[in-house]
Design a protein around this motif. Structure first.
Motif, PDB file in Angstrom:
ATOM      1  N   GLY A 125       9.917  -0.765 -18.520  1.00  0.00           N
ATOM      2  CA  GLY A 125       9.075   0.073 -17.679  1.00  0.00           C
ATOM      3  C   GLY A 125       7.647  -0.404 -17.554  1.00  0.00           C
ATOM      4  O   GLY A 125       6.792   0.347 -17.081  1.00  0.00           O
ATOM      5  N   GLN A 126       7.374  -1.670 -17.915  1.00  0.00           N
ATOM      6  CA  GLN A 126       6.000  -2.167 -17.921  1.00  0.00           C
ATOM      7  C   GLN A 126       5.740  -3.295 -16.931  1.00  0.00           C
ATOM      8  O   GLN A 126       4.583  -3.620 -16.653  1.00  0.00           O
ATOM      9  CB  GLN A 126       5.640  -2.665 -19.333  1.00  0.00           C
ATOM     10  N   ALA A 127       6.763  -3.919 -16.390  1.00  0.00           N
ATOM     11  CA  ALA A 127       6.568  -5.100 -15.540  1.00  0.00           C
ATOM     12  C   ALA A 127       6.019  -4.729 -14.170  1.00  0.00           C
ATOM     13  O   ALA A 127       6.576  -3.879 -13.471  1.00  0.00           O
ATOM     14  CB  ALA A 127       7.877  -5.866 -15.385  1.00  0.00           C
ATOM     15  N   VAL A 163      11.428 -15.420   0.771  1.00  0.00           N
ATOM     16  CA  VAL A 163      10.971 -14.630  -0.367  1.00  0.00           C
ATOM     17  C   VAL A 163      11.300 -13.176  -0.058  1.00  0.00           C
ATOM     18  O   VAL A 163      10.714 -12.572   0.843  1.00  0.00           O
ATOM     19  CB  VAL A 163       9.464 -14.803  -0.632  1.00  0.00           C
ATOM     20  N   LEU A 164      12.270 -12.645  -0.788  1.00  0.00           N
ATOM     21  CA  LEU A 164      12.668 -11.254  -0.625  1.00  0.00           C
ATOM     22  C   LEU A 164      11.816 -10.386  -1.528  1.00  0.00           C
ATOM     23  O   LEU A 164      11.709 -10.643  -2.734  1.00  0.00           O
ATOM     24  CB  LEU A 164      14.154 -11.078  -0.980  1.00  0.00           C
ATOM     25  N   LEU A 165      11.200  -9.377  -0.978  1.00  0.00           N
ATOM     26  CA  LEU A 165      10.343  -8.461  -1.718  1.00  0.00           C
ATOM     27  C   LEU A 165      11.035  -7.107  -1.763  1.00  0.00           C
ATOM     28  O   LEU A 165      11.263  -6.473  -0.726  1.00  0.00           O
ATOM     29  CB  LEU A 165       8.971  -8.356  -1.053  1.00  0.00           C
ATOM     30  N   LEU A 166      11.376  -6.672  -2.966  1.00  0.00           N
ATOM     31  CA  LEU A 166      12.192  -5.479  -3.138  1.00  0.00           C
ATOM     32  C   LEU A 166      11.486  -4.488  -4.056  1.00  0.00           C
ATOM     33  O   LEU A 166      10.678  -4.856  -4.908  1.00  0.00           O
ATOM     34  CB  LEU A 166      13.539  -5.856  -3.767  1.00  0.00           C
ATOM     35  N   THR A 167      11.823  -3.212  -3.878  1.00  0.00           N
ATOM     36  CA  THR A 167      11.300  -2.164  -4.739  1.00  0.00           C
ATOM     37  C   THR A 167      12.403  -1.148  -4.971  1.00  0.00           C
ATOM     38  O   THR A 167      13.273  -0.959  -4.095  1.00  0.00           O
ATOM     39  CB  THR A 167      10.061  -1.507  -4.092  1.00  0.00           C
ATOM     40  N   PRO A 168      12.432  -0.508  -6.128  1.00  0.00           N
ATOM     41  CA  PRO A 168      13.496   0.483  -6.399  1.00  0.00           C
ATOM     42  C   PRO A 168      13.358   1.709  -5.501  1.00  0.00           C
ATOM     43  O   PRO A 168      12.256   2.113  -5.145  1.00  0.00           O
ATOM     44  CB  PRO A 168      13.289   0.859  -7.869  1.00  0.00           C
ATOM     45  N   THR A 169      14.491   2.295  -5.174  1.00  0.00           N
ATOM     46  CA  THR A 169      14.464   3.579  -4.482  1.00  0.00           C
ATOM     47  C   THR A 169      14.036   4.635  -5.493  1.00  0.00           C
ATOM     48  O   THR A 169      14.225   4.499  -6.698  1.00  0.00           O
ATOM     49  CB  THR A 169      15.849   3.939  -3.931  1.00  0.00           C
ATOM     50  N   GLU A 170      13.479   5.706  -5.009  1.00  0.00           N
ATOM     51  CA  GLU A 170      13.008   6.783  -5.910  1.00  0.00           C
ATOM     52  C   GLU A 170      14.176   7.628  -6.377  1.00  0.00           C
ATOM     53  O   GLU A 170      15.157   7.779  -5.696  1.00  0.00           O
ATOM     54  CB  GLU A 170      11.989   7.659  -5.173  1.00  0.00           C
ATOM     55  N   ALA A 202       0.834  -1.198   0.000  1.00  0.00           N
ATOM     56  CA  ALA A 202       0.000   0.000   0.000  1.00  0.00           C
ATOM     57  C   ALA A 202       0.870   1.249   0.000  1.00  0.00           C
ATOM     58  O   ALA A 202       0.523   2.272  -0.588  1.00  0.00           O
ATOM     59  CB  ALA A 202      -0.919   0.002   1.209  1.00  0.00           C
ATOM     60  N   ASP A 203       1.994   1.181   0.676  1.00  0.00           N
ATOM     61  CA  ASP A 203       2.898   2.318   0.781  1.00  0.00           C
ATOM     62  C   ASP A 203       4.311   1.790   0.635  1.00  0.00           C
ATOM     63  O   ASP A 203       4.782   1.017   1.467  1.00  0.00           O
ATOM     64  CB  ASP A 203       2.714   2.990   2.144  1.00  0.00           C
ATOM     65  N   ARG A 204       4.993   2.188  -0.416  1.00  0.00           N
ATOM     66  CA  ARG A 204       6.325   1.642  -0.690  1.00  0.00           C
ATOM     67  C   ARG A 204       7.333   2.021   0.389  1.00  0.00           C
ATOM     68  O   ARG A 204       8.421   1.436   0.459  1.00  0.00           O
ATOM     69  CB  ARG A 204       6.827   2.120  -2.061  1.00  0.00           C
ATOM     70  N   HIS A 205       7.025   2.994   1.233  1.00  0.00           N
ATOM     71  CA  HIS A 205       7.944   3.394   2.290  1.00  0.00           C
ATOM     72  C   HIS A 205       7.689   2.633   3.589  1.00  0.00           C
ATOM     73  O   HIS A 205       8.433   2.765   4.544  1.00  0.00           O
ATOM     74  CB  HIS A 205       7.824   4.901   2.535  1.00  0.00           C
ATOM     75  N   THR A 206       6.634   1.845   3.629  1.00  0.00           N
ATOM     76  CA  THR A 206       6.299   1.098   4.838  1.00  0.00           C
ATOM     77  C   THR A 206       6.600  -0.378   4.623  1.00  0.00           C
ATOM     78  O   THR A 206       5.953  -1.029   3.800  1.00  0.00           O
ATOM     79  CB  THR A 206       4.799   1.257   5.180  1.00  0.00           C
ATOM     80  N   LEU A 264      10.808  -2.724 -14.622  1.00  0.00           N
ATOM     81  CA  LEU A 264       9.699  -2.482 -13.697  1.00  0.00           C
ATOM     82  C   LEU A 264       8.947  -1.195 -14.023  1.00  0.00           C
ATOM     83  O   LEU A 264       9.543  -0.192 -14.402  1.00  0.00           O
ATOM     84  CB  LEU A 264      10.212  -2.379 -12.262  1.00  0.00           C
ATOM     85  N   ARG A 265       7.644  -1.229 -13.814  1.00  0.00           N
ATOM     86  CA  ARG A 265       6.848  -0.008 -13.884  1.00  0.00           C
ATOM     87  C   ARG A 265       6.897   0.659 -12.508  1.00  0.00           C
ATOM     88  O   ARG A 265       7.282   0.027 -11.507  1.00  0.00           O
ATOM     89  CB  ARG A 265       5.416  -0.328 -14.283  1.00  0.00           C
ATOM     90  N   PRO A 266       6.496   1.900 -12.397  1.00  0.00           N
ATOM     91  CA  PRO A 266       6.441   2.543 -11.075  1.00  0.00           C
ATOM     92  C   PRO A 266       5.572   1.739 -10.107  1.00  0.00           C
ATOM     93  O   PRO A 266       4.460   1.330 -10.442  1.00  0.00           O
ATOM     94  CB  PRO A 266       5.809   3.909 -11.385  1.00  0.00           C
ATOM     95  N   GLY A 267       6.093   1.499  -8.908  1.00  0.00           N
ATOM     96  CA  GLY A 267       5.368   0.712  -7.919  1.00  0.00           C
ATOM     97  C   GLY A 267       5.524  -0.776  -8.078  1.00  0.00           C
ATOM     98  O   GLY A 267       4.951  -1.552  -7.310  1.00  0.00           O
ATOM     99  N   GLY A 268       6.329  -1.212  -9.083  1.00  0.00           N
ATOM    100  CA  GLY A 268       6.532  -2.644  -9.301  1.00  0.00           C
ATOM    101  C   GLY A 268       7.365  -3.293  -8.205  1.00  0.00           C
ATOM    102  O   GLY A 268       8.055  -2.618  -7.436  1.00  0.00           O
ATOM    103  N   ILE A 269       7.294  -4.614  -8.152  1.00  0.00           N
ATOM    104  CA  ILE A 269       7.949  -5.381  -7.095  1.00  0.00           C
ATOM    105  C   ILE A 269       8.908  -6.394  -7.713  1.00  0.00           C
ATOM    106  O   ILE A 269       8.609  -7.011  -8.740  1.00  0.00           O
ATOM    107  CB  ILE A 269       6.906  -6.122  -6.235  1.00  0.00           C
ATOM    108  N   VAL A 270      10.052  -6.580  -7.068  1.00  0.00           N
ATOM    109  CA  VAL A 270      10.965  -7.679  -7.376  1.00  0.00           C
ATOM    110  C   VAL A 270      10.821  -8.705  -6.260  1.00  0.00           C
ATOM    111  O   VAL A 270      10.982  -8.374  -5.079  1.00  0.00           O
ATOM    112  CB  VAL A 270      12.430  -7.209  -7.458  1.00  0.00           C
ATOM    113  N   ALA A 271      10.482  -9.946  -6.617  1.00  0.00           N
ATOM    114  CA  ALA A 271      10.339 -11.026  -5.633  1.00  0.00           C
ATOM    115  C   ALA A 271      11.357 -12.108  -5.962  1.00  0.00           C
ATOM    116  O   ALA A 271      11.401 -12.616  -7.088  1.00  0.00           O
ATOM    117  CB  ALA A 271       8.926 -11.603  -5.664  1.00  0.00           C
TER     118      ALA A 271
END
Length: 285
Positions: A130-132, A278-285, A4-8, A195-202
């Motif tokens: 930029g679509q995943a 399972v590591l769940l990662l997201t890009p830094t802004e 819900a919130d990429r910072h949390t 990745l698209r904005p808000g996408g996740i790497v698992a």
């Protein structure tokens, strides 16, 4: 569980994805040749991650797709899938699994490219950049966790299908830990560009033992990911054992169990690994 919130950071979660034995998870859904792959992602784990972090019509990418488990499960869930596989043998089997999925009514598209995913994002179609919504993969690791065991009274215990193809230089499945981490970091860097904005790497990965030494591969990969601008959004434990009320139903490999028993006999309280990180990662802004 959604981001819900990429910072949390997400709370630690335990996923029961081994309620059905792996061979029954794959029965009739994958070709018999698929069983020769040394390390296959659990279909139920792939389904859980894809369902949790994507919606129908989204793009799911697996840069080390093997026999195509991620791709098949994504297509059955109405997602579109792109996979990269280094070894032509597994890529061919993955394409056969894609055909099988579509004959069984899978509505998502599947594209599988034979190539070195360290060359991402250039290896992927331009339209995928930029679509995943999700990058989902698992690195090769530890021979003790790989392969299939046959046993009978005449021939005893025999291990088969525990190695990848020989004679292909640069294959990370045959690399030492340092080379594996370097190559996998390159893969993460290229894959993250899809990745698209808000996408996740698992990343599904487990620790293993090599010559008696405990190798914290999840921790090492998390460190590598942070070096290329991927931060932790969450972490889960995917059970490799079934749950029956208060009991765990072991689904360990023969050799993992044998190693634990041998260690106990020698006075070392070694336990069999019963989960996959399972590591769940997201890009830094």
């Amino acid at each position: 569980m959604r981001v819900a919130d990429r910072h949390t950071p997400l709370p630690l979660t335990v996923w029961a994805v081994s309620q059905t034995h792996p061979r029954f998870q794959r029965l009739h859904r994958y070709t018999p040749e698929s069983l020769a792959h040394p390390a296959r992602m659990l279909p139920a784990l792939a389904r859980h991650i894809i369902t949790t972090f994507t919606a129908p019509g989204d793009l799911v990418v697996d840069p080390m797709c093997g026999i195509g488990t991620t791709l098949v499960e994504a297509a059955h869930l109405g997602r579109n899938a792109l996979g990269i596989e280094y070894e032509p043998r597994w890529a061919g089997i993955g394409r056969a699994n894609a055909v099988l999925a579509h004959t069984q009514g899978a509505t998502g598209t599947i594209q599988l490219i034979t190539g070195d995913s360290r060359r991402l994002p250039g290896l992927a179609p331009e339209a995928a950049r930029g679509q995943a919504a999700l990058i989902l993969t698992s690195p090769p690791y530890g021979k003790a966790t790989h392969g299939t065991v046959d046993a009978d009274r005449i021939h005893g215990v025999r291990k088969r299908d525990y190695t990848y193809s020989a004679g292909r230089p640069g294959n990370l499945a045959a690399a030492d830990l340092a080379e594996l981490l370097t190559g996998f970091t390159d893969i993460l860097t290229g894959a993250a560009a899809l990745l698209r904005p808000g996408g996740i790497v698992a990343i599904a990965v487990r620790p293993y033992r090599q010559d008696g030494e405990f190798i914290d591969l999840p921790g090492a990969i998390l460190h590598s990911a942070q070096q290329v601008g991927l931060v932790r959004a969450g972490r889960a434990a995917a059970l490799l054992a079934g749950l029956r009320g208060p009991r765990l139903v072991p689904r360990t490999t023969f050799f993992a169990l044998h190693n634990a028993r041998t260690a106990h006999a020698a006075g070392t309280p070694l336990h069999v690994t019963a989960h996959e990180d399972v590591l769940l990662l997201t890009p830094t802004e």
